[in-house]
Design an enzyme around this catalytic site. Structure first.
Site, mmCIF file in Angstrom:
data_model
loop_
_atom_site.group_PDB
_atom_site.id
_atom_site.type_symbol
_atom_site.label_atom_id
_atom_site.label_comp_id
_atom_site.label_asym_id
_atom_site.label_seq_id
_atom_site.Cartn_x
_atom_site.Cartn_y
_atom_site.Cartn_z
ATOM 1 N N MET A 32 47.056 49.323 53.150
ATOM 2 C CA MET A 32 45.901 49.505 52.274
ATOM 3 C C MET A 32 46.283 49.029 50.875
ATOM 4 S SD MET A 32 44.425 53.174 53.600
ATOM 5 C CE MET A 32 42.842 52.928 52.788
ATOM 6 N N SER A 33 45.612 47.977 50.432
ATOM 7 C CA SER A 33 45.964 47.355 49.154
ATOM 8 C C SER A 33 45.257 47.993 47.976
ATOM 9 C CB SER A 33 45.609 45.863 49.202
ATOM 10 O OG SER A 33 44.199 45.714 49.292
ATOM 11 N N GLY A 34 44.259 48.832 48.254
ATOM 12 C CA GLY A 34 43.428 49.376 47.200
ATOM 13 C C GLY A 34 42.124 48.632 47.061
ATOM 14 N N GLY A 35 41.987 47.519 47.782
ATOM 15 C CA GLY A 35 40.771 46.722 47.738
ATOM 16 C C GLY A 35 39.760 47.148 48.788
ATOM 17 N N VAL A 36 38.572 46.548 48.707
ATOM 18 C CA VAL A 36 37.492 46.927 49.596
ATOM 19 C C VAL A 36 37.770 46.505 51.035
ATOM 20 C CG1 VAL A 36 36.179 44.812 49.118
ATOM 21 C CG2 VAL A 36 34.979 46.873 49.890
ATOM 22 N N ASP A 37 38.436 45.356 51.244
ATOM 23 C CA ASP A 37 38.634 44.850 52.603
ATOM 24 C C ASP A 37 39.492 45.790 53.443
ATOM 25 O OD1 ASP A 37 37.102 42.569 52.149
ATOM 26 O OD2 ASP A 37 38.812 41.424 51.429
ATOM 27 N N SER A 38 40.634 46.189 52.918
ATOM 28 C CA SER A 38 41.513 47.064 53.709
ATOM 29 C C SER A 38 40.913 48.452 53.878
ATOM 30 C CB SER A 38 42.898 47.157 53.063
ATOM 31 O OG SER A 38 42.829 47.616 51.731
ATOM 32 N N CYS A 43 54.853 35.988 52.358
ATOM 33 C CA CYS A 43 54.633 37.436 52.314
ATOM 34 C C CYS A 43 54.164 37.954 53.672
ATOM 35 C CB CYS A 43 53.610 37.772 51.229
ATOM 36 S SG CYS A 43 53.386 39.540 50.950
ATOM 37 N N CYS A 88 49.966 36.914 43.037
ATOM 38 C CA CYS A 88 50.019 38.267 42.492
ATOM 39 C C CYS A 88 51.103 38.453 41.446
ATOM 40 C CB CYS A 88 50.175 39.283 43.620
ATOM 41 S SG CYS A 88 51.768 39.220 44.494
#
Length: 345
Positions: free
Chosen positions: A1-7, A88, A186
Site C-alpha cells: 500500500m503506497s498511500g495512493g488511491v490505486d493500492s 524496483c 520518486c
C-alpha cells in the site's frame, strides 16, 4: 500500500473477493515529500485502518539504495538511460523471498498496478496481459516478472479505468480518492537527474567535446550524464536546423549531435532477456514492440541470438532507441517478454 488511491482500491476489491488481507507499505527512502514519504506512509496507514486490516511498514531503504538508486547512477555513468521503476519491480516490490522474510507465507501479493494475469491452459505458464485501460496500462514496467512472481501477483485494477477506480474510492469515502499521482522518478522529484547523480556519487563528471556526424568538434558538453538520446534542449550549440543527441561515447567522452533523421534505427540488440509467454524463442517471431513506456507499439521481427541476447528488426525505422531502456514484445495484449536495449543500428 503506497498511500495512493490505486493500492487502496486494490485492497478494498481484494477484501470484497473474500481474501484475508494485510497492508504492507514499503519505506524506500527518507523523504518528507514524494513517493514513500512520511505523508504517504500515514495515508497508507489511514487507508488500512478504514479498511479494517493490519498495516505494516517495511524499511527497505538500504536495499532500495543498493538495487535501484545505485543502479540508476551507475547506468548513467556507463552512458545509458535506465528505467528505475523496472528495477524496483524486479528487486523490491515483487521480491517474494524478501516479502516472506518479513511477513512469512502468503498466497497472493496484491498491488495497484494496471495489468492482468491469466494462465495458459495448454502450457500452464502464467501470462502477463495489458490492462483494459490503454492509457494506464503498466505491463511495460512489469515485463521482467518471472513465473513464480506472476503466480503470486494479483492485479485487481487490470479491468478498470482510472476514473472507475476513483469512483470506487469516492463511494467508499477514501481520504485519498482525489490524491494526485507522482509523475517523476520518486528519488529525483525535481527531475534534475544529473544533479542528483553528482550529489549521490560525490563525483564531478568531465567536460568533453560535442561533435557532428563527421567527427568535427562543434561545442563542449557538461558531462555525459547530462545527455540522453533524442535530447534537444540544453545543448548549448547553435544550428540553423534543430539538432539532437544521437549517440554518446563513454570511451571518447563525446556527445554526437545531428538532425532528426539521424535518430532513426531499423534494428536493435538487447541483453538480459526475460520471456513470459514461452521459455525461449526457438525461431524468429513477428511481434509488436515498445522501446519506451509511452510509445505506440510497432511491428517487428524478434530473434533470440543467444541464451541472453535478443535482436529486433523493425518494419519501419524507429526514433531515438535508447540504450538502457527496455524493449518489450507483445502478441496482441499478451506480453511475450522483454530485455534491456544495448545498441541500435
Amino acid at each position: 500500500m503506497s498511500g495512493g488511491v490505486d493500492s487502496t482500491v486494490a485492497a478494498a476489491l481484494s477484501l470484497q473477493q473474500g481474501l484475508n488481507c494485510r497492508g504492507i507499505t514499503l519505506k524506500l527512502r527518507n523523504a518528507e515529500t514524494g513517493c514513500s514519504s512520511i505523508q504517504d506512509i500515514n495515508d497508507a496507514k489511514a487507508s488500512a485502518q478504514k479498511l479494517g486490516i493490519e498495516h505494516f511498514v517495511l524499511d527497505l531503504t538500504d536495499r532500495f539504495d543498493e538495487y535501484v538508486v545505485r543502479h540508476f547512477a551507475q547506468t548513467y555513468e556507463q552512458g545509458e538511460t535506465p528505467n528505475p521503476c523496472i528495477e524496483c519491480n524486479r528487486n523490491i516490490k515483487f521480491n517474494l523471498l524478501l516479502m516472506e522474510e518479513y511477513q512469512n507465507d502468503f498466497d497472493l501479493l496484491v498491488t495497484g498496478h494496471y495489468a492482468r494475469i491469466t494462465q495458459d491452459p495448454v502450457s500452464g505458464r502464467f501470462l502477463l496481459q495489458k490492462a483494459l485501460d490503454d492509457k494506464k496500462d503498466q505491463s511495460y514496467v512489469l515485463y521482467n516478472l518471472n513465473q513464480q512472481q506472476l503466480q503470486k501477483a494479483h492485479f485487481p485494477l487490470g479491468t478498470l479505468s482510472k476514473n472507475e477506480v476513483r469512483k470506487i474510492a469516492e463511494v467508499k469515502n477514501f481520504l485519498n480518492a482525489k490524491k494526485s499521482e507522482s509523475q517523476d522518478i520518486c528519488f529525483v522529484p525535481d527531475g534534475d537527474y544529473a544533479g542528483f547523480i553528482e550529489k549521490y556519487t560525490g563525483k564531478t563528471y568531465p567536460l568533453g567535446d560535442i561533435i557532428d556526424l563527421q567527427g568535427k568538434v562543434i561545442g563542449r558538453h557538461k558531462g555525459l550524464i547530462r545527455y540522453t538520446i533524442g535530447q534537444r534542449r540544453g545543448l548549448g550549440v547553435a544550428a540553423n536546423t534543430p539538432i539532437y543527441v544521437v549517440t554518446k561515447s563513454t570511451e571518447n567522452n563525446t556527445v554526437t549531435l545531428a538532425e532528426d533523421s539521424a535518430l532513426y534505427s531499423k534494428s536493435l540488440s538487447a541483453r538480459n532477456i526475460n520471456l513470459i509467454a514461452c521459455e525461449d524463442l526457438k525461431k524468429p517471431i513477428r511481434v509488436m514492440v515498445k522501446t519506451r513506456y509511452l510509445q505506440t507499439e510497432q511491428p517487428a521481427i524478434a530473434e533470440q541470438t543467444g541464451e541472453n541476447n535478443l535482436r529486433i528488426e523493425f518494419e519501419t525505422p524507429q526514433r531515438a532507441i535508447t540504450p538502457g531502456q527496455a524493449v518489450v514484445m507483445y502478441d496482441g495484449d499478451i506480453v511475450v517478454g522483454g530485455a534491456t536495449i544495448v545498441s541500435a543500428r
